[in-house]
Design an enzyme around this catalytic site. Structure first.
Site, short mmCIF file in Angstrom:
data_model
loop_
_atom_site.label_atom_id
_atom_site.label_comp_id
_atom_site.label_asym_id
_atom_site.label_seq_id
_atom_site.Cartn_x
_atom_site.Cartn_y
_atom_site.Cartn_z
N GLU A 125 0.85 -1.20 0.00
CA GLU A 125 0.00 0.00 0.00
C GLU A 125 0.88 1.24 0.00
O GLU A 125 2.00 1.20 0.48
CB GLU A 125 -0.85 0.04 1.29
N LYS A 127 2.24 4.57 1.54
CA LYS A 127 2.33 5.07 2.91
C LYS A 127 1.94 6.54 2.88
O LYS A 127 2.68 7.38 2.36
CB LYS A 127 3.74 4.89 3.45
N ASP A 129 1.30 10.23 3.89
CA ASP A 129 1.99 11.13 4.80
C ASP A 129 0.96 12.01 5.50
O ASP A 129 0.68 13.13 5.08
CB ASP A 129 2.99 11.98 4.02
N TYR A 235 -7.05 1.85 6.09
CA TYR A 235 -6.28 0.68 5.65
C TYR A 235 -6.25 -0.48 6.63
O TYR A 235 -5.53 -1.44 6.40
CB TYR A 235 -4.84 1.09 5.32
N LYS A 324 10.75 3.51 2.88
CA LYS A 324 10.76 4.97 2.69
C LYS A 324 11.43 5.30 1.36
O LYS A 324 12.52 4.82 1.09
CB LYS A 324 11.55 5.63 3.82
N CYS A 418 24.25 37.88 -21.08
CA CYS A 418 24.84 37.16 -19.95
C CYS A 418 24.85 38.05 -18.71
O CYS A 418 25.29 39.20 -18.78
CB CYS A 418 26.26 36.74 -20.30
N CYS A 421 28.88 38.88 -18.00
CA CYS A 421 29.73 39.69 -18.87
C CYS A 421 28.95 40.54 -19.87
O CYS A 421 29.54 41.35 -20.57
CB CYS A 421 30.72 38.79 -19.62
N CYS A 436 26.23 31.46 -22.90
CA CYS A 436 26.90 32.75 -23.05
C CYS A 436 27.86 32.61 -24.22
O CYS A 436 28.61 31.63 -24.31
CB CYS A 436 27.66 33.10 -21.76
N CYS A 441 34.19 34.52 -20.83
CA CYS A 441 33.29 35.09 -19.82
C CYS A 441 33.84 34.82 -18.42
O CYS A 441 34.15 33.68 -18.07
CB CYS A 441 31.91 34.46 -19.96
S1 IVH Z 1 -0.04 0.20 8.70
C1 IVH Z 1 0.49 -1.42 13.03
N1 IVH Z 1 -0.51 1.32 6.39
O1 IVH Z 1 2.71 5.24 8.77
C2 IVH Z 1 0.94 -0.63 11.86
N2 IVH Z 1 0.40 2.65 8.13
O2 IVH Z 1 5.44 5.04 9.91
C3 IVH Z 1 -0.18 0.08 11.28
N3 IVH Z 1 0.75 4.98 7.51
O3 IVH Z 1 1.87 4.97 12.12
C4 IVH Z 1 0.27 0.95 10.23
N4 IVH Z 1 -0.01 4.82 5.47
O4 IVH Z 1 0.32 6.32 10.62
C5 IVH Z 1 -0.05 1.49 7.64
N5 IVH Z 1 -1.00 2.19 4.31
C6 IVH Z 1 -0.56 2.36 5.56
C7 IVH Z 1 -0.10 3.60 6.03
C8 IVH Z 1 0.38 3.71 7.32
C9 IVH Z 1 0.49 5.62 6.37
C10 IVH Z 1 1.37 5.58 8.70
C11 IVH Z 1 0.76 5.16 10.01
C12 IVH Z 1 1.90 4.60 10.79
C13 IVH Z 1 3.07 5.21 10.13
C14 IVH Z 1 4.32 4.39 10.37
#
Ligand code: IVH
Length: 697
Positions: A125, A127, A129, A235, A324, A418, A421, A436, A441
């Site tokens: 999935e 992640k 932010d 999720y 990450k 430029c 110069c 340039c 120059c």
């Molecule tokens: S699973 C028990 N799935 O990322 C673990 N977390 O760095 C449950 N986050 O604290 C997390 N997208 O706030 C999961 N698709 C995703 C996520 C996700 C963002 C966040 C979540 C977690 C943090 C960890």
């Protein structure tokens, strides 16, 4: 760890490590407070993760320092006292991080060994932010929701959550009891608008969409949250009564979708870790096109029976890991657009930014590459933009947040002269870059000299832009060779230069006189001749005289040197000014610049044993990597960093990882180190062992 360490030295190091543990704990706690309590982090996630990792490694080596209160044992964060506490039914855990593909493979090995006979496959999935929330439903109605807080108790932000766009207040079926976990986030567009308003009201803009989302959800007045345009992606099923429970994560996501939740978009199934990696890469590639921020991908072991068997540590479940992505993004404003003249005469536009924290560093400039990029991005002075930094490269502007425009933004017109110069600037037909037209120059000269003394080139320590500018202003330095005629007295007379720094600089210049040919070639800044081509040319020809005498075809036959590079080298040596520069450098004592010096006997590669091969080294070698690469080049091979379809040979040292796997995938020949040294004539200095395992022919 190497070198003899006496008992006393050992103890001193252990003591230093113990002190570092305490310092790291203090530092991480402070960052936790800034992040969770103040919503105002001062370092990037990646920099934070590095601190936590370092602490974890040190703690593993010092069990005597164990502390249940260490930040490595806690989920982090304290609830703000202004909301009612929201006790969690089960700890809301965090995730362990994988820093690269190898760490993901290691995670997979761990999962499989712990899972034993149980099935292992993955769901990947994005992640998101944002900030984690738990949402509770009774008989299909949303009744309560809270933030993660410290993982045990969060804040009750129910009323604010009701204002989150897309959060279902009533489910499609009256499920008796359900608790889900998701991520509240702020889309870029809403983020741009919010920061506009912040600035207009004289308040500080939010550093990134996550902080903006957190700040907006934790408002005491729900009406404020309402206008902020927050969204949510769900999720996880945390608790369920009254319905048949899903058996794995994929079923759970489909179940949530059927109930009407906005489920994390772009998730997919993967049979094994390579499939998961492919999905991670796919999400990474799509990342820039999403209207909201993701900072990685989450790889989850899908079957719930396996998840339960794997269990959790105090901080994170063992079944999942966060991958990450390397680059990081931040939002800021373009204060101005200026052009800079590079050493090749290219005139490059640069955005001057309101300084912003990005990947742990303060960024105040970002490249806009060329006129076409400015046009395609439609970036204007005054715009809010997303800037990104990937790995070591210069930050760049990725996208304009045009929604928040006020009408005051000014389009940028490429200058026709430029800025240094005043000579006309031209854009040669078919090229993206402006140049340039003045070969002499001063802007070009300055950049060329900065390149000449740079670390990867002649490495003249202490000769930075300020001193160089003073030298240029004094008129004493017009070419690189002039640097080698400067006396310590002259250096000491420069503004703000003491006798000691002058002596240091003179010593640094002196040390640079003996840099090898490869560095000198790179320092000279011939077009297309980067570090790798310089090394290859130096290996092949051995002296600047031999190189000057080489024909274009001979040059183009050198590994890592293509026809364009060969032509550029020829053109460089055809210019009498350049030959004069070489002679002046040689007269100044730069040994490698001497055109009469004979090439060392070792530089004979065209018909070498690895002629025509493209070699990639991976894993830990018994000699420095550069030494092995030089040996490969001397044997006629080209050396590359990545395994591609062009690769013909991979030399694998100890603990070789993803490159080795990739080589196997592509069916590329793989040698161990002894085989390599045998093939190139075993000139590994450190070892006199006869090579075992001769190379396959
Ligand atoms: S699973 C028990 N799935 O990322 C673990 N977390 O760095 C449950 N986050 O604290 C997390 N997208 O706030 C999961 N698709 C995703 C996520 C996700 C963002 C966040 C979540 C977690 C943090 C960890």
């Amino acid at each position: 760890m190497s070198g003899p360490a006496g008992g006393a030295g050992e103890e001193a190091r252990a003591q230093a490590e113990r002190e570092r543990i305490l310092a790291l704990r203090r530092e991480i706690r402070e960052h936790d407070r800034r992040y969770y309590v103040l919503d105002a982090p001062t370092i990037s996630d990646a920099a934070y993760d590095r601190l936590v990792r370092e602490l974890r490694e040190l703690e593993a080596r010092h069990p005597e320092m164990a502390d249940p209160d260490s930040p490595t044992r806690r989920v982090g964060g304290e609830a703000l006292p202004t909301f009612s506490p929201f006790p969690h039914i089960a700890p809301m855990l965090s995730l362990q991080n994988a820093m690269g593909e190898e760490e993901l493979r290691a995670f997979d090995r761990r999962v499989r060994s712990l899972a034993g006979e149980l099935p292992v496959w993955y769901v990947v999935e994005p992640k998101i932010d944002g900030l984690s929330v738990a949402l509770r439903y009774h008989d299909g109605a949303f009744v309560q929701g809270g933030t993660r807080g410290d993982g045990a108790v969060g804040e009750d932000v129910t009323e604010n959550l009701r204002r989150v766009v897309g959060l279902p207040l009533r489910l499609r079926r009256p499920v008796a009891h359900l608790e889900v976990r998701g991520e509240v986030y702020m889309p870029y567009e809403a983020f741009g608008r919010l920061n506009e308003a912040q600035v207009a009201a004289g308040r500080a803009p939010f550093a990134n969409p996550r902080n903006a989302a957190a700040g907006s959800l934790r408002q005491l007045d729900p009406e404020v949250t309402e206008g902020r345009g927050l969204g949510v992606w769900v999720y996880e099923v945390r608790a369920l009564e009254g319905e048949q429970a899903p058996a794995d994560q994929a079923e759970a996501l489909s179940f949530l979708e059927a109930l009407g939740f906005p489920v994390v978009p772009g998730w997919s199934r993967a049979d094994d870790v390579e499939g998961a990696l492919a999905a991670v890469r796919r999400l990474g590639a799509e990342r820039d096109r999403l209207p909201f921020a993701i900072d990685g991908a989450v790889v989850k072991t899908a079957p719930f029976a396996t998840q339960r068997a794997l269990g959790a540590t105090a901080k994170a479940p063992r079944h999942a890991i966060a991958f990450k992505y390397e680059s990081e993004e931040a939002v800021t404003r373009v204060v101005d657009i200026v052009v800079q003249v590079g050493r090749t005469g290219a005139v490059t536009p640069t955005a001057v930014l309101e300084p912003v924290l990005l990947a742990g560093t303060r960024v105040a400039r970002a490249t806009l590459h060329n006129e076409d990029v400015i046009r395609d991005l439609d970036v204007r002075i005054g715009d809010r933009v997303v800037v990104r930094k990937a790995g070591e490269v210069i930050p760049e502007v990725v996208r304009v947040l045009a929604e928040g425009r006020t009408g005051e933004e000014r389009p940028f017109r490429f200058p026709t002269t430029c800025p240094v110069c005043g000579a006309p600037v031209e854009r040669p037909p078919g090229q993206a870059a402006h140049r340039c037209t003045n070969e002499r120059c001063p802007g070009r000269l300055r950049e060329g000299l900065l390149h000449f003394v740079a670390r990867a080139a002649m490495d003249v320590e202490g000769l930075g832009p300020k001193i160089l500018d003073a030298l240029l202003a004094s008129g004493r330095v017009r070419t690189a060779a002039d640097l080698y005629t400067l006396t310590p007295d002259e250096l000491a007379r420069l503004p703000r230069m003491g006798a000691k720094s002058a002596a240091n600089l003179a010593a640094a210049l002196d040390a640079s006189r003996s840099r090898p040919l490869s560095r000198l070639l790179f320092a000279l800044g011939m077009r297309h001749v980067g570090e790798r081509a310089s090394a290859a040319l130096a290996d092949r020809f051995g002296s600047v005289g031999a190189l000057a005498a080489a024909g274009e075809e001979e040059l183009a036959a050198v590994p890592d040197v293509g026809p364009a590079t060969a032509a550029s080298v020829r053109a460089w040596f055809a210019d009498p000014d350049n030959l004069a520069l070489l002679d002046a450098l040689a007269a100044g004592g730069v040994a490698a610049a001497d055109r009469r010096a004979a090439p060392p006997a070792a530089a004979v590669a065209a018909g070498g044993p690895l002629a025509g091969q493209e070699v990639v080294f991976t894993g830990r070698l018994s000699v420095p990597r550069a030494q092995a690469e030089a040996a490969a080049r001397r044997a006629g091979a080209a050396v590359a960093d990545r395994v591609t379809r062009r690769t013909t040979l991979v030399v694998a040292g100890e603990e070789a990882g993803s490159k080795l796997a990739r080589a196997r995938e592509l069916g590329v020949a793989v040698w161990d180190e002894p085989a390599f040294w045998a093939a190139v004539g075993a000139d590994r200095q450190e070892s006199s062992d006869p090579p075992s395992n001769p190379p396959p022919s």
